[in-house]
Design an enzyme around this catalytic site. Structure first.
Site, PDB file in Angstrom:
ATOM      1  N   ASP A 178      -8.786   0.936  -4.203  1.00  9.18           N
ATOM      2  CA  ASP A 178      -9.828   1.955  -4.241  1.00  9.18           C
ATOM      3  C   ASP A 178      -9.767   2.781  -5.524  1.00  9.18           C
ATOM      4  OD1 ASP A 178      -7.598   3.464  -3.943  1.00  9.18           O
ATOM      5  OD2 ASP A 178      -8.205   4.449  -2.088  1.00  9.18           O
ATOM      6  N   ASN A 179      -9.073   2.336  -6.534  1.00  6.35           N
ATOM      7  CA  ASN A 179      -9.065   3.114  -7.776  1.00  6.35           C
ATOM      8  C   ASN A 179      -8.910   2.221  -9.003  1.00  6.35           C
ATOM      9  OD1 ASN A 179      -6.041   3.354  -8.856  1.00  6.35           O
ATOM     10  ND2 ASN A 179      -6.044   3.282  -6.623  1.00  6.35           N
ATOM     11  N   ASP A 231       0.869  -1.188   0.000  1.00  5.69           N
ATOM     12  CA  ASP A 231       0.000   0.000   0.000  1.00  5.69           C
ATOM     13  C   ASP A 231       0.900   1.230   0.000  1.00  5.69           C
ATOM     14  OD1 ASP A 231      -3.259   0.483   1.236  1.00  5.69           O
ATOM     15  OD2 ASP A 231      -1.945   2.113   0.600  1.00  5.69           O
ATOM     16  N   CYS A 265     -17.056  25.303 -21.291  1.00  4.19           N
ATOM     17  CA  CYS A 265     -17.852  26.529 -21.258  1.00  4.19           C
ATOM     18  C   CYS A 265     -18.914  26.496 -20.168  1.00  4.19           C
ATOM     19  CB  CYS A 265     -18.432  26.860 -22.628  1.00  4.19           C
ATOM     20  SG  CYS A 265     -19.010  25.449 -23.530  1.00  4.19           S
TER      21      CYS A 265
END
Ligand SMILES: [Zn+2]
Lengths: 628, 327
Positions: A119-120, A50, A175
């Site tokens: 987690d991704n 980790d 925009c």
């Protein structure tokens, strides 16, 4: 010695469990629970990786960590904590990124099983490829609030993580952000851009000033937004034109009043001058510092972060947080910059204040700092109980794989309420690999539409090969019979100038085939280019298909045949009965329903959504997902 | 813990869960007093889940001493605790999980406790129990208006039972109805809170259900784990210990008795279960303890629909079922 005599396990499993070598990727919410289960069950050889360090907001669920551990590496503290439970375990902790080339195919091959607690999406994609390359079974998992999912990925036998591509990031047209916000999230995105423009890394794609090129603002006669705007109202020229927002702010030494007036008064007046924009919209109302009756203060006392603040309070919060961030920036020294962080109080106060004031100007409903933080930080709520259930299911799948009963493994969904067939933890048969998958197919192929006269080599590398196709260091060559090298994974082999040129300069046109290859992932793909012009909004390319559409059709038919034999079929009978108008449950029913019709796209989306919901770093669309 | 306002520190620590269940639920949690009876693998999972949420107090009640087998599923003890009281041995680790929660320990036998003792709790969770104790505790909880849970794990299988009282009121958040004249901007994530009511029955009542009255479809969705509980209970009554290697024939004999007593076909429960229903398996404790912990949180906060009234986990099928078993 614990585990050696675990009588809960049948005889056949005791030895296998004790000798199996596991790689646990992630020591966060699911990871902590998982490591505990593994050690107690009797697993003795565990590598855990980790990159993260411990934060105070982890402590409500990541139970291997305590307050005194805040700031320390998760992998290391998790290891020490599990060793107290089970001193005889052999645990290797790595405070490192799983993308590190050190963790190559050889590294992955040493394990009997890889267990993801990530987690991704980017890391999930990468581990998926490494496990396919090394041919090691992978148990994949995710959680979001009360919902969770676990599945098993085995090369050639079940769907890989990328058989169902993740929905693309929710992005908002430039925009909308710069000129015509209609929702609070637009103002929050704008405020985060503003943070980077003022204090962080400047990014040309994150401009916050009025966008004069907005197609809607253009005069159909002249076709030029700038002229149109200027001719209709010359007196409201933006204060800065050539200078960057950052330089401008520095010139005024980050004077909060000056910045406030530029952003919320003059820039808004300039927007008003683009009168075409407001023909069908409610025009914004400019707000000057003087109008807010605010004082320039050093700090603001917020009694409750769940309250919606007044304009005066927000203006003061803006002023105080600008002062504080200015100090932080000075502390970074010359050329230093700040990185936006939802857990940094000043950064969060700045974002909330700026977004709220902009929302007020555009008559958009405002929210509390607490809620703005959820939206700005893409925070997915997380609780111990769901993670405990998910981690438990991971180990049950792992035991099933080790019993050599891959056919008994299931993809399991954790739901908030039981469905009409009484199931709360819903097992589904593993789907076979998609023949057209651009990752796990025998010979991966993909077709991409792009404008070869505009898209540069560097965009091909960064936005397509790396970002969209998940490669780390791609080598790309033309399949032109001479294997012309377009991009090298060795940075120094690339010519800076060539990287900036459009693809057409290298003879890439409609129908050109490229070969892209990532050495670490042992991944090789053919890319078919379709030349096309005129992409909408900010997009510059489009992934059309993964090989042959006909193949997809066959796959989805196979799938529905498979499903018919599965217990999932039972659920379909009752799909119309909705006893509880529960949001998450409705999504779930929808998914179940579609999984039994042959509409494979919708089915995949449903599954994928759940998985990607588990990502703490994934995009703003998570909220939208649950609601649609 | 006396002030009603939630401090900045608590907000930081509980941030991710407050974002899920809201500040009101959190305020109720911090006032709650919970009793856990039985500190085996399942009990320890529930303790972890409840302590992490930030309740006011939790009491750990167990008279047993730690045995080797506890080390395969109990997450609050360490190997050097063997032969010491298991509730006492769990105290330090439980406290480490959350310094805000008051941890109490009681090493008495549950049968020696009087009604006054139980009265101080809002929720009681009973594990490692036999049927007699389940019935007795359920009766006390009904009498004293205490929310009652009881559960256990047998190898790859587990369950829990819930009785929140004859009439249980709770709130749910539902999407707000859209009105035509509402501006477009209001369309996102509007919810309203509505009150609901549901009825629970007692464990004794649940045991009275006539399974032969279940429709074929209902039976197909029912879990056979309900009968594994009865087989396990009966085995322990007969042999005074949990099943081990070599108990296959005895278990199958009890299985036949239990199923025929309930008017069920023998095929409803496959014989495979005998190899997989021994001492508690850690991941099963995590799964059952996770769902059980969440139900206790729901019961305390009065928010969201509870699972009424049994949850069963079957680790061979990877299946979790919620079923209402009532007369
Ligand atoms: Zn695939």
């Amino acid at each position: 010695m614990a585990g050696l005599c675990n009588n809960a396990l049948p005889e056949t499993l005791k030895k296998v469990v004790q000798e199996a070598k596991l790689f646990v990727v992630g020591a966060g919410g699911i990871g902590c629970e998982l490591l505990k289960n593994l050690a107690l069950t009797g697993f003795r050889n565990i590598d855990v990786i980790d990159l993260d360090t411990i934060d105070v907001s982890n402590l409500n669920r990541q139970f291997l960590f305590q307050k005194k551990h805040v700031g320390l590496p998760k992998a290391q503290v998790a290891r020490e904590s599990v060793l107290r439970l089970c001193p005889s375990a052999n645990i290797v902790s790595r405070h490192d990124s799983v993308f590190n080339p050190e963790y190559n195919m050889q590294f992955f091959k040493q394990f009997d099983l890889v267990l993801n607690a990530l987690d991704n999406t980017a890391a999930r994609n990468h581990v998926n490829r490494m496990c396919l390359a090394a041919d090691v079974p992978l148990v994949e998992s995710g959680s979001a609030g009360y919902l969770g999912q676990v599945t098993v990925i085995k090369k050639g036998l079940s769907e890989c993580y990328e058989c169902n591509p993740a929905p693309r990031r929710k992005t908002y047209p430039g925009c909308t952000i710069r000129n015509t916000p209609t929702e609070l999230i637009h103002c929050i995105v704008w405020a985060k851009y503003l943070f980077n423009q003022l204090f962080g890394e400047e990014d040309a794609d994150q401009d916050v000033s009025p966008d004069t090129q907005d197609p809607e603002a253009r005069d159909p006669e002249s076709g030029d937004g700038v002229n149109n705007a200027e001719s209709s109202s010359l007196k409201h020229k933006p204060i800065i034109q050539r200078k960057s927002t950052r330089e401008w702010a520095q010139d005024y030494d980050y004077d909060a009043t000056m910045i406030f007036n530029k952003l919320f008064d003059s820039d808004i007046n300039y927007l008003l001058s683009m009168d075409k924009l407001w023909k069908k919209r409610k025009p914004p109302v400019p707000l000057s510092w003087q109008q807010t009756n605010a004082d320039n203060v050093e700090s603001v006392a917020i009694s409750d972060i769940q309250d919606v603040l007044s304009v005066k309070q927000n203006a003061e919060l803006f002023s105080a947080s600008v002062a504080s961030l200015k100090k932080q920036l000075k502390g970074e020294g010359d050329g230093g910059m700040l990185v936006w962080d939802k857990d940094d109080t000043a950064a969060m106060h700045f974002t909330s204040a700026a977004a709220s004031i902009r929302a007020k100007i555009f008559d958009i409903e405002q929210k509390s700092i607490f809620e703005v933080k959820s939206m700005a930080g893409n925070i997915i709520p997380a609780i111990a109980t769901t993670n405990a259930v998910v981690a438990g299911i991971i180990v049950m799948q792992a035991l099933c794989i080790l019993r050599k009963k891959l056919d008994e493994c299931r993809s399991v969904f954790v739901c908030k309420a039981a469905n009409a067939t009484k199931k709360l933890l819903v097992p589904c048969l593993l789907d076979p690999p998609k023949p057209g998958c651009y990752v796990c197919a025998e010979k991966p192929e993909i077709t991409i539409k792009l404008d070869a006269s505009k898209l540069s080599v560097i965009e091909l590398r960064d936005k397509i090969m790396k970002s969209a196709l998940g490669m780390l260091a791609p080598d790309v060559e033309l399949l032109d019979g001479r294997a012309t090298i377009l991009i090298s994974s060795e940075e120094e082999d690339n010519d800076e100038e060539n990287l900036k040129k459009p693809l057409s300069e290298f003879g890439i046109r409609h129908g050109t085939r490229l070969r892209a290859d990532d050495f670490l992932q042992n991944y090789d793909i053919i890319v078919n280019i379709l030349h096309e012009t005129g992409f909408p909004d900010d997009s510059i390319f489009e992934i059309v298909s993964k090989t042959d559409l006909a193949l997809d059709k066959i796959a989805s038919e196979n799938k529905s045949a498979n499903k018919a034999q599965n217990d999932v079929k039972n659920e379909d009978e009752d799909v119309e009965i909705v006893e509880e108008p529960d949001i998450s449950c409705t999504v779930d029913r929808k998914r179940k329903h579609s999984s039994t019709t042959s509409n494979s796209t919708e089915n995949n989306e449903g599954k994928r959504r759940k998985m990607s919901n588990g990502a703490e770093q994934i995009d703003v669309d998570c909220d939208v997902v649950v609601l649609d | 813990m006396t002030s009603d306002a939630i401090s900045k520190e608590e907000l930081d620590q509980y941030d991710r869960q407050i974002r899920l269940w809201g500040i009101d639920a959190q305020k109720r949690l911090r006032k709650a007093n919970v009793l856990i009876i039985g500190l085996g693998g399942l009990g320890s999972e529930v303790v972890k889940n409840i302590v992490l949420t930030g309740v006011n107090s939790i009491t750990l009640l167990d008279w047993r001493n730690v045995v080797q087998e506890d080390l395969n599923s109990q997450l609050l003890i360490t190997p050097d605790c063997v032969d010491q009281n298991i509730a006492e041995s769990s105290r330090n680790r439980a406290q480490e999980l959350n310094p805000n929660v008051q941890i109490c320990v009681d090493s008495d036998h549950v049968t020696r406790k009087d009604e006054k003792f139980f009265q101080q709790f809002d929720v009681i969770c009973l594990t490692l129990s036999d049927e007699k104790l389940r019935l007795k505790m359920n009766t006390i909880c009904r009498l004293k208006n205490i929310k009652f849970f009881s559960g256990d794990v047998f190898g790859f299988f587990g369950y829990f039972f819930t009785d929140l009282g004859n009439i249980y009121e709770y709130v749910v958040e539902v999407p707000a109805k859209k009105t035509d004249h509402e501006p477009e901007k209001a369309k996102v994530d509007k919810t309203v809170t509505v009150k609901r009511v549901t009825e629970f029955c007692t464990y004794a009542d649940a045991m009275e259900e006539d399974w032969t009255k279940r429709s074929r479809k209902s039976l197909k969705n029912s879990s056979s784990v309900f009968f594994i509980i009865q087989i396990y209970d009966e085995f322990k009554r007969n042999f005074n210990r949990p099943p081990q290697d070599g108990d296959k024939d005895a278990l199958l004999e009890i299985k036949r008795k239990v199923l025929s007593r309930n008017g069920m076909k023998e095929s409803f429960l496959s014989d495979d279960f005998v190899d997989f229903c021994r001492s508690a398996l850690s991941p099963v404790c995590a799964i059952v303890g996770g769902v059980l912990g969440q139900e206790m949180i729901k019961a305390i906060s009065g928010k969201d629909q509870p699972h009424n009234n049994f949850f069963f986990y079957d680790g061979l099928k990877h299946l979790g079922v919620v079923d209402k078993i009532s007369p």
